[in-house]
Design an enzyme around this catalytic site. Structure first.
Site, short mmCIF file in Angstrom:
data_model
loop_
_atom_site.label_atom_id
_atom_site.label_comp_id
_atom_site.label_asym_id
_atom_site.label_seq_id
_atom_site.Cartn_x
_atom_site.Cartn_y
_atom_site.Cartn_z
N HIS A 54 120.91 28.08 -0.39
CA HIS A 54 119.51 28.01 -0.01
C HIS A 54 118.59 27.97 -1.24
O HIS A 54 117.57 27.29 -1.23
CB HIS A 54 119.14 29.21 0.85
CG HIS A 54 117.72 29.19 1.33
ND1 HIS A 54 117.30 28.43 2.39
CD2 HIS A 54 116.62 29.84 0.87
CE1 HIS A 54 116.00 28.61 2.57
NE2 HIS A 54 115.57 29.46 1.67
N LYS A 101 103.81 21.53 2.48
CA LYS A 101 105.26 21.65 2.34
C LYS A 101 105.84 22.11 3.66
O LYS A 101 105.19 22.85 4.41
CB LYS A 101 105.62 22.64 1.22
CG LYS A 101 107.10 22.70 0.87
CD LYS A 101 107.35 23.72 -0.23
CE LYS A 101 108.80 23.78 -0.65
NZ LYS A 101 109.05 24.82 -1.66
N GLU A 103 109.43 23.93 5.26
CA GLU A 103 110.65 24.65 4.91
C GLU A 103 111.33 25.14 6.19
O GLU A 103 110.75 25.12 7.27
CB GLU A 103 110.36 25.84 3.99
CG GLU A 103 110.15 25.44 2.55
CD GLU A 103 110.38 26.59 1.59
OE1 GLU A 103 110.33 27.76 2.03
OE2 GLU A 103 110.62 26.34 0.40
N HIS A 105 113.65 28.17 8.37
CA HIS A 105 114.04 29.56 8.55
C HIS A 105 114.97 29.62 9.75
O HIS A 105 114.75 30.38 10.69
CB HIS A 105 112.81 30.45 8.73
CG HIS A 105 112.83 31.68 7.88
ND1 HIS A 105 112.57 32.94 8.35
CD2 HIS A 105 113.12 31.85 6.56
CE1 HIS A 105 112.66 33.83 7.36
NE2 HIS A 105 113.00 33.19 6.27
N ARG A 126 102.68 31.52 1.81
CA ARG A 126 102.57 32.03 0.44
C ARG A 126 102.92 30.95 -0.59
O ARG A 126 102.38 30.96 -1.70
CB ARG A 126 103.46 33.26 0.25
CG ARG A 126 102.96 34.49 0.98
CD ARG A 126 103.67 35.76 0.54
NE ARG A 126 105.11 35.68 0.66
CZ ARG A 126 105.78 35.85 1.80
NH1 ARG A 126 105.13 36.09 2.93
NH2 ARG A 126 107.10 35.78 1.81
N ASP A 127 103.82 30.04 -0.26
CA ASP A 127 104.10 28.91 -1.16
C ASP A 127 102.82 28.12 -1.42
O ASP A 127 102.55 27.69 -2.55
CB ASP A 127 105.15 27.98 -0.54
CG ASP A 127 106.57 28.45 -0.80
OD1 ASP A 127 106.77 29.25 -1.74
OD2 ASP A 127 107.48 28.03 -0.07
N GLU A 323 114.23 40.72 0.31
CA GLU A 323 113.27 39.65 0.60
C GLU A 323 112.14 40.17 1.48
O GLU A 323 111.61 39.45 2.32
CB GLU A 323 114.00 38.48 1.25
CG GLU A 323 114.99 37.82 0.29
CD GLU A 323 115.81 36.70 0.89
OE1 GLU A 323 115.50 36.28 2.03
OE2 GLU A 323 116.75 36.24 0.24
N ASP A 511 109.72 16.96 3.16
CA ASP A 511 110.82 16.84 4.10
C ASP A 511 111.57 18.16 4.24
O ASP A 511 111.52 19.01 3.36
CB ASP A 511 111.80 15.74 3.67
CG ASP A 511 112.38 15.99 2.28
OD1 ASP A 511 113.03 17.03 2.06
OD2 ASP A 511 112.21 15.12 1.40
N ASN A 549 112.65 20.86 1.44
CA ASN A 549 113.63 21.91 1.64
C ASN A 549 114.92 21.29 2.15
O ASN A 549 114.89 20.29 2.86
CB ASN A 549 113.07 22.93 2.66
CG ASN A 549 114.05 24.03 3.02
OD1 ASN A 549 114.49 24.12 4.14
ND2 ASN A 549 114.36 24.88 2.06
#
Length: 750
Positions: A54, A101, A103, A105, A126-127, A323, A511, A549
């Protein structure tokens, strides 16, 4: 007394749990080679999470690098930040930039649906924040198993509640996404989350720790035992059929803390007291410290015992791997520390200086005075293993492509066509998704211009000039299974088209590449082909990939998901007041079909829903036609009164949605459109849209179509309270709406 690092050099043969942490034997040997000794337990923890699939992209790097070959200019201006940063940043004119972006999960959301989905939203927000931008909207492309499956009823409500709960608490509108159902996602749902942020050019911030003597500040929530190993471990392994027992690994989110963190961080940027910044997401402190150090002057020293904890029993290894959510790390000049702390105090955000930038070229971390980490930071953050995994076209691919939909029984009479349309609009993939989207606030902040069920989400960026951006996400996994190269291009083409129908000019791509195990040569071939297809399409369309991602190991036992390369396209529109709506606006408009309809039914919703069939080749990709159509749609702003792309379900689905949006019927003729009414209604040929214009606008439309070389066919007129296909059927909108809206409530409850 020897410190931990020195001790590691004196007992090289001590057994370490490298395999339990997901490392391979050769990876562990390489760590020992880099350090010239065995790693400490804290170093082992850092390398294990940072070298996970990851975080390190070790199986995908060799294929992702080709995205760097795509020109980085857009029709508006240059890309201000791209692949390798927290998120891509695009110049959209007038001094504004947009960062976006998408991503994944996925695995955490299967284990703990609410928290997995919620923290997926929090992480992508947050990114965006870390780039210096104010987050302004989110989207959620979702994939589930069959709607009637017991496990779908377990995960879907929690995932939707998590996405909505976190985003709504942040005050971020959810402006779009997808909800797709297929048997291959049973036991492995996909939760992809996208965020869009807005900034002025001068506000751009990057993740780097530069300036010897500058202070490293950790601020936000305290570090806890939730999320230890979290997504970095969960996303890097295949699930067994019975599911993992990793509940404690899933992070726990606090959206109210994140809201404070957002406002605090934006004020810190405004005050000019941030020299570098990084969010803490996957791999937590291991990631933030190593990435900041390696992207800056190369050295950093941190005192781990200064990290604020929610659980005082945590060992240093656990602190490094945690995390826990809602945390950021900033690099601050010594003279700005007091100002930084004052702003954090104002927002009731805890902040602690935990270290400083050095010129040592090493990342050194101490625990109560003992050195527990002493590593070259780049070896942790960027120089992990790179696998050129073998890939091979599966031996079943030829037989799959040979088994096309041409021989499947087709409806022919008007009654059969009518029943087929009703069955398709009520199918899980094509039905009304309001059961999901009504749990999201789509209009908070007051700048949402378009949202679901429109083709794309659109946000106003500037309240004076009305500059705006539009975003769409798309992917048909069945097409990608039939041909992953073409399937990835069709995903891009559909998102590109969806952005264009609203009147925006497509600018950039992000993507989220969701695939099965990279250790399967057939899956790796699918991944390689999808990357190649996406790169070639972006080159031809002149649209850069800004980042994204990769999510691998998406399979349950030996069953891999459909290859699902989700593509997000962002476009810009000069004046959102002049956008083109999706639904028919009223009566007496002329309905015009743009593009060419071919007999393309393999992989279609008709084949899937009516026959449970998957085989053949996906629709033809014609990128030049997509580009011509997009340019035409941009020129139709102010001419067309509505525009809707044609994709899943073909013309029939587009007509149904266009009618139901405002309750305006239409009378349609299919003569000359296709070889038969059935093909005309249900073909899923690409590069097509329907538009409406007033009668007096037809000549201008014809002239614009001729200029852009886009075929057009006038197919009907709006009005009435039914969808009428001449010579076939008359379908009252009430009956159509009942079929379209009843599916999810009937399956999931009110």
């Amino acid at each position: 007394m020897l410190d931990t690092v020195s001790l590691a050099a004196t007992d090289p043969d001590r057994e370490q749990p490298w395999a339990d942490l997901g490392l391979k034997a050769d990876e562990y040997d390489r760590i020992r080679e880099i350090l010239g000794r065995r790693p400490t337990s804290s170093e082992l923890a850092m390398y294990s999470v940072m070298w996970s699939e990851h975080c390190s992209y070790k199986s995908s790097k060799v294929h992702l690098k080709q995205f760097g070959e795509i020109p980085q200019e857009t029709p508006v201006g240059k890309m201000l930040a791209g692949i390798g940063e927290n998120a891509g940043v695009i110049d959209i004119g007038q001094g504004y930039a947009v960062t976006f972006k998408v991503e994944s999960h996925n695995h955490p959301s299967y284990v703990e649906p609410y928290q997995g989905a919620a923290t997926g939203v929090g992480g992508i927000v947050r990114d965006i924040l870390a780039m210096g931008a104010r987050p302004v909207a989110v989207m959620d492309p979702l994939r589930f198993g069959p709607l009637d499956a017991e496990d779908t009823h377990r995960v879907l409500p929690g995932i939707v509640a998590g996405v909505g709960g976190y985003g709504n608490c942040l005050g971020l509108p959810n402006i779009g996404g997808e909800a797709v159902f297929d048997a291959t996602y049973l036991g492995n749902p996909l939760v992809n989350a996208l965020c869009v942020g807005v900034l002025r050019h001068e506000d751009l911030h990057l993740a780097k720790a530069s300036g010897t003597g500058n202070k490293v500040i950790l601020y936000g929530a305290r570090t806890g035992g939730d999320g230890i190993g979290g997504v970095s471990v969960l996303a890097s392994e295949t699930f067994d059929a019975d599911g993992p027992a990793k509940r404690p690994s899933v992070q726990v989110g606090d959206p109210f803390m994140e809201k404070l963190l957002i406002e605090c961080t934006l004020e810190l940027f405004q005050a000019g007291v941030v020299a570098g910044i990084q969010d803490l997401g996957g791999a937590g402190l291991s990631c933030a410290t190593s990435e900041l150090a390696s992207a800056g002057d190369g050295g950093m020293r941190c005192e781990l015992d200064r990290v604020p904890l929610r659980d005082s029993t945590l060992a240093p290894e656990e602190i490094l791997m945690s995390e826990s959510q809602e945390r950021m790390m900033a690099v601050v000049e010594p003279g700005d520390v007091d100002g930084f702390m004052a702003i954090c105090a104002k927002w009731d955000v805890e902040a602690v200086v935990i270290g400083e930038v050095t010129d040592s070229g090493r990342l050194e971390i101490t625990w109560h005075g003992e050195t527990v980490v002493d590593v070259p930071p780049r070896t942790v953050a960027h120089d992990g293993p790179v696998y050129e995994r073998p890939f091979e076209r599966p031996d079943w691919q030829d037989a799959l492509q040979a088994d096309g939909a041409e021989a499947l029984p087709r409806p022919s009479s008007g009654d059969e066509l009518r029943e087929t349309l009703l069955r398709l609009v009520a199918s899980p993939n094509l039905c009304d998704k309001s059961w999901i989207t009504d749990q999201y606030d789509r209009y908070v902040q007051g700048n949402t211009v378009l949202a679901q069920p429109a083709d794309s989400g659109m946000i106003r960026v500037d309240e004076d000039t009305h500059l705006g951006v539009s975003v769409a996400t798309d992917c048909n996994g069945r097409f990608a299974k039939l041909d992953p190269y073409a399937g990835a291009q069709l995903a891009l083409a559909e998102a590109y088209r969806n952005v264009a129908t609203g009147g925006a000019r497509p600018l950039a791509v992000s993507d989220c590449l969701n695939f099965g195990s990279p250790e399967d040569t057939g899956v790796m071939w699918q991944f390689a082909e999808a990357c190649r297809g996406l790169k070639d399409a972006c080159v031809e369309l002149g649209i850069p990939v800004t980042g994204g991602n990769v999510s691998l190991y998406n399979q349950t036992g030996d069953t891999a998901i459909l290859p699902t390369p989700v593509v997000a396209v962002l476009g810009v529109i000069d004046d959102v007041r002049r956008r083109t709506p999706t639904s028919f606006p009223g009566a007496d408009e002329r309905v015009v079909l743009l593009g060419t309809t071919r007999e393309e039914l393999s992989g279609s919703e008709w084949a899937h829903v009516v026959h449970g069939h998957l085989g053949g080749r996906p629709p033809q990709v014609d990128l030049a036609a997509e580009r011509d159509l997009a340019r035409l749609l941009a020129d139709l702003v102010g001419v067309a009164t509505s525009a809707h792309d044609l994709s899943d379900g073909g013309l029939a689905q587009a007509l149904a949605e266009s009618c139901l949006g405002e309750g305006v019927g239409a009378t349609i003729t299919l003569e000359g459109v296709a070889a038969s009414a059935f093909v005309g209604l249900f073909s899923e040929s690409a590069a097509r849209a329907i538009v409406t214009v007033p009668a007096e606008g037809l000549e201008e439309l014809r002239a614009l179509c001729a200029r852009h070389d886009v075929p057009m066919a006038e197919i009907g007129t709006t009005g009435g309270d039914a969808l009428v296909v001449e010579g076939a059927f008359d379908l009252p909108l009430d009956e159509l709406r009942s079929a379209w809206t009843s599916t999810l409530p009937a399956a999931l409850g009110s």
